[in-house]
Design a protein around this motif. Structure first.
Motif, PDB file in Angstrom:
ATOM      1  N   GLN A   1     -69.213  24.749  39.985  1.00  0.00           N
ATOM      2  CA  GLN A   1     -67.868  24.373  39.518  1.00  0.00           C
ATOM      3  C   GLN A   1     -67.487  25.177  38.276  1.00  0.00           C
ATOM      4  O   GLN A   1     -66.333  25.584  38.121  1.00  0.00           O
ATOM      5  CB  GLN A   1     -67.778  22.875  39.230  1.00  0.00           C
ATOM      6  CG  GLN A   1     -66.363  22.420  38.924  1.00  0.00           C
ATOM      7  CD  GLN A   1     -65.377  22.744  40.030  1.00  0.00           C
ATOM      8  OE1 GLN A   1     -65.621  22.446  41.194  1.00  0.00           O
ATOM      9  NE2 GLN A   1     -64.256  23.373  39.686  1.00  0.00           N
ATOM     10  N   ALA A   2     -68.434  25.446  37.398  1.00  0.00           N
ATOM     11  CA  ALA A   2     -68.154  26.275  36.218  1.00  0.00           C
ATOM     12  C   ALA A   2     -67.751  27.690  36.637  1.00  0.00           C
ATOM     13  O   ALA A   2     -66.789  28.254  36.104  1.00  0.00           O
ATOM     14  CB  ALA A   2     -69.373  26.318  35.297  1.00  0.00           C
ATOM     15  N   MET A   3     -68.473  28.260  37.612  1.00  0.00           N
ATOM     16  CA  MET A   3     -68.097  29.593  38.100  1.00  0.00           C
ATOM     17  C   MET A   3     -66.736  29.559  38.783  1.00  0.00           C
ATOM     18  O   MET A   3     -65.913  30.462  38.615  1.00  0.00           O
ATOM     19  CB  MET A   3     -69.163  30.133  39.068  1.00  0.00           C
ATOM     20  CG  MET A   3     -70.446  30.543  38.378  1.00  0.00           C
ATOM     21  SD  MET A   3     -71.604  31.408  39.470  1.00  0.00           S
ATOM     22  CE  MET A   3     -72.146  30.085  40.537  1.00  0.00           C
ATOM     23  N   ARG A   4     -66.478  28.510  39.535  1.00  0.00           N
ATOM     24  CA  ARG A   4     -65.181  28.355  40.229  1.00  0.00           C
ATOM     25  C   ARG A   4     -64.053  28.298  39.215  1.00  0.00           C
ATOM     26  O   ARG A   4     -63.009  28.919  39.397  1.00  0.00           O
ATOM     27  CB  ARG A   4     -65.238  27.076  41.072  1.00  0.00           C
ATOM     28  CG  ARG A   4     -64.028  26.826  41.914  1.00  0.00           C
ATOM     29  CD  ARG A   4     -64.055  27.738  43.119  1.00  0.00           C
ATOM     30  NE  ARG A   4     -63.091  27.380  44.114  1.00  0.00           N
ATOM     31  CZ  ARG A   4     -61.816  27.760  44.109  1.00  0.00           C
ATOM     32  NH1 ARG A   4     -61.334  28.488  43.137  1.00  0.00           N
ATOM     33  NH2 ARG A   4     -61.010  27.399  45.078  1.00  0.00           N
ATOM     34  N   ASP A   5     -64.252  27.566  38.126  1.00  0.00           N
ATOM     35  CA  ASP A   5     -63.234  27.480  37.069  1.00  0.00           C
ATOM     36  C   ASP A   5     -62.987  28.839  36.428  1.00  0.00           C
ATOM     37  O   ASP A   5     -61.840  29.204  36.144  1.00  0.00           O
ATOM     38  CB  ASP A   5     -63.653  26.462  36.000  1.00  0.00           C
ATOM     39  CG  ASP A   5     -63.666  25.029  36.515  1.00  0.00           C
ATOM     40  OD1 ASP A   5     -63.077  24.760  37.582  1.00  0.00           O
ATOM     41  OD2 ASP A   5     -64.300  24.179  35.847  1.00  0.00           O
ATOM     42  N   ILE A   6     -64.048  29.598  36.185  1.00  0.00           N
ATOM     43  CA  ILE A   6     -63.908  30.942  35.605  1.00  0.00           C
ATOM     44  C   ILE A   6     -63.096  31.838  36.535  1.00  0.00           C
ATOM     45  O   ILE A   6     -62.180  32.540  36.101  1.00  0.00           O
ATOM     46  CB  ILE A   6     -65.295  31.562  35.320  1.00  0.00           C
ATOM     47  CG1 ILE A   6     -65.970  30.828  34.161  1.00  0.00           C
ATOM     48  CG2 ILE A   6     -65.185  33.062  35.032  1.00  0.00           C
ATOM     49  CD1 ILE A   6     -67.443  31.157  33.995  1.00  0.00           C
ATOM     50  N   VAL A   7     -63.422  31.813  37.817  1.00  0.00           N
ATOM     51  CA  VAL A   7     -62.707  32.642  38.789  1.00  0.00           C
ATOM     52  C   VAL A   7     -61.224  32.274  38.809  1.00  0.00           C
ATOM     53  O   VAL A   7     -60.354  33.147  38.783  1.00  0.00           O
ATOM     54  CB  VAL A   7     -63.333  32.520  40.193  1.00  0.00           C
ATOM     55  CG1 VAL A   7     -62.426  33.121  41.262  1.00  0.00           C
ATOM     56  CG2 VAL A   7     -64.701  33.186  40.213  1.00  0.00           C
ATOM     57  N   GLU A   8     -60.909  30.983  38.828  1.00  0.00           N
ATOM     58  CA  GLU A   8     -59.511  30.545  38.859  1.00  0.00           C
ATOM     59  C   GLU A   8     -58.753  31.009  37.615  1.00  0.00           C
ATOM     60  O   GLU A   8     -57.604  31.440  37.701  1.00  0.00           O
ATOM     61  CB  GLU A   8     -59.428  29.026  38.984  1.00  0.00           C
ATOM     62  CG  GLU A   8     -59.639  28.547  40.399  1.00  0.00           C
ATOM     63  CD  GLU A   8     -59.414  27.054  40.519  1.00  0.00           C
ATOM     64  OE1 GLU A   8     -58.684  26.467  39.692  1.00  0.00           O
ATOM     65  OE2 GLU A   8     -59.974  26.474  41.463  1.00  0.00           O
ATOM     66  N   ARG A   9     -59.391  30.927  36.449  1.00  0.00           N
ATOM     67  CA  ARG A   9     -58.725  31.329  35.207  1.00  0.00           C
ATOM     68  C   ARG A   9     -58.524  32.832  35.119  1.00  0.00           C
ATOM     69  O   ARG A   9     -57.531  33.307  34.586  1.00  0.00           O
ATOM     70  CB  ARG A   9     -59.518  30.845  33.996  1.00  0.00           C
ATOM     71  CG  ARG A   9     -59.339  29.372  33.693  1.00  0.00           C
ATOM     72  CD  ARG A   9     -59.816  29.013  32.299  1.00  0.00           C
ATOM     73  NE  ARG A   9     -61.163  29.454  32.003  1.00  0.00           N
ATOM     74  CZ  ARG A   9     -62.271  28.752  32.219  1.00  0.00           C
ATOM     75  NH1 ARG A   9     -62.183  27.564  32.761  1.00  0.00           N
ATOM     76  NH2 ARG A   9     -63.449  29.226  31.908  1.00  0.00           N
ATOM     77  N   MET A  10     -59.484  33.604  35.635  1.00  0.00           N
ATOM     78  CA  MET A  10     -59.459  35.051  35.429  1.00  0.00           C
ATOM     79  C   MET A  10     -58.792  35.845  36.546  1.00  0.00           C
ATOM     80  O   MET A  10     -58.340  36.964  36.312  1.00  0.00           O
ATOM     81  CB  MET A  10     -60.892  35.570  35.270  1.00  0.00           C
ATOM     82  CG  MET A  10     -61.576  35.092  34.017  1.00  0.00           C
ATOM     83  SD  MET A  10     -63.224  35.798  33.875  1.00  0.00           S
ATOM     84  CE  MET A  10     -62.876  37.531  33.745  1.00  0.00           C
TER      85      MET A  10
END
Length: 195
Positions: free
Chosen positions: A16-25
């Motif tokens: 979920q942390a990686m998913r959040d990073i991908v969505e933001r970037m």
């Protein structure tokens, strides 16, 4: 008393942390971000003309021979399996229209085939990582078009191995030959090459 760490919970939080990073970037970086078992993959270059033209021609050729309720989709969203910790974005997805009627990412197990056009900047992503990930996600057919060499491969028949599921059958082709993707045969004639 010893309490064993909850690996599934830790893995889910990490994903979920990686998913959040991908969505933001994603909108602020060139290229495409995806999540694999190893972490976030960044294909630095935005796809150019030969890449996009290959995807468009393959999509059009497939849609001419498939039933009307199936699409060779070239848009968004991603395919994602949070339990496996993988989020990918195939260049072309063969999928039933009914399976696209969802919010968020597509379930990879609804895809009939995933098709990739090899990136000039990161070919191992298509030839190695996605071979592993697409079989892990249960996508029954994975097709690779490589404009660098004018060749490709159709992978199918997922089977279990000690390292996880893998494609058992690999049929290589050169541009100009007819190939069969799932049940449908298309030409690979007049597909562009990288200069």
């Amino acid at each position: 008393m010893t309490i064993a760490p909850d690996h599934a919970r830790r893995d889910a939080l990490q994903y979920q942390a990686m998913r959040d990073i991908v969505e933001r970037m994603q909108d602020s970086v060139p290229g495409k971000l995806e999540i694999t078992k190893e972490g976030i993959v960044h294909d630095m270059m935005s796809p150019g003309g030969p890449h996009e033209l290959t995807a468009a021609r393959v999509s059009r050729r497939l849609e001419k021979v498939m039933p009307d309720d199936l699409l060779a989709h070239t848009g968004t969203p991603d395919v994602e399996d949070p339990h496996e910790g993988v989020m990918r974005h195939p260049d072309v997805m063969v999928i039933a229209e009914v399976d696209m009627e969802v919010e968020g990412s597509f379930d990879p197990r609804t895809l009939i085939a995933a098709i990739e056009v090899v990136s000039r900047s990161n070919p191992d992503n298509d030839w190695v990582s996605k071979v592993r990930d697409y079989s892990l996600l249960g996508i029954p057919v994975y097709v690779i078009f490589d404009p660098r060499t004018g060749t490709g491969a159709v992978l199918s028949d997922i089977h279990p191995t000690p390292d996880g599921p893998r494609y058992a059958t690999r049929k290589e082709f050169v541009y100009g030959e007819d190939i069969t993707i799932a049940e449908w045969t298309i030409s690979t004639d007049r597909l562009p090459r990288y200069a």
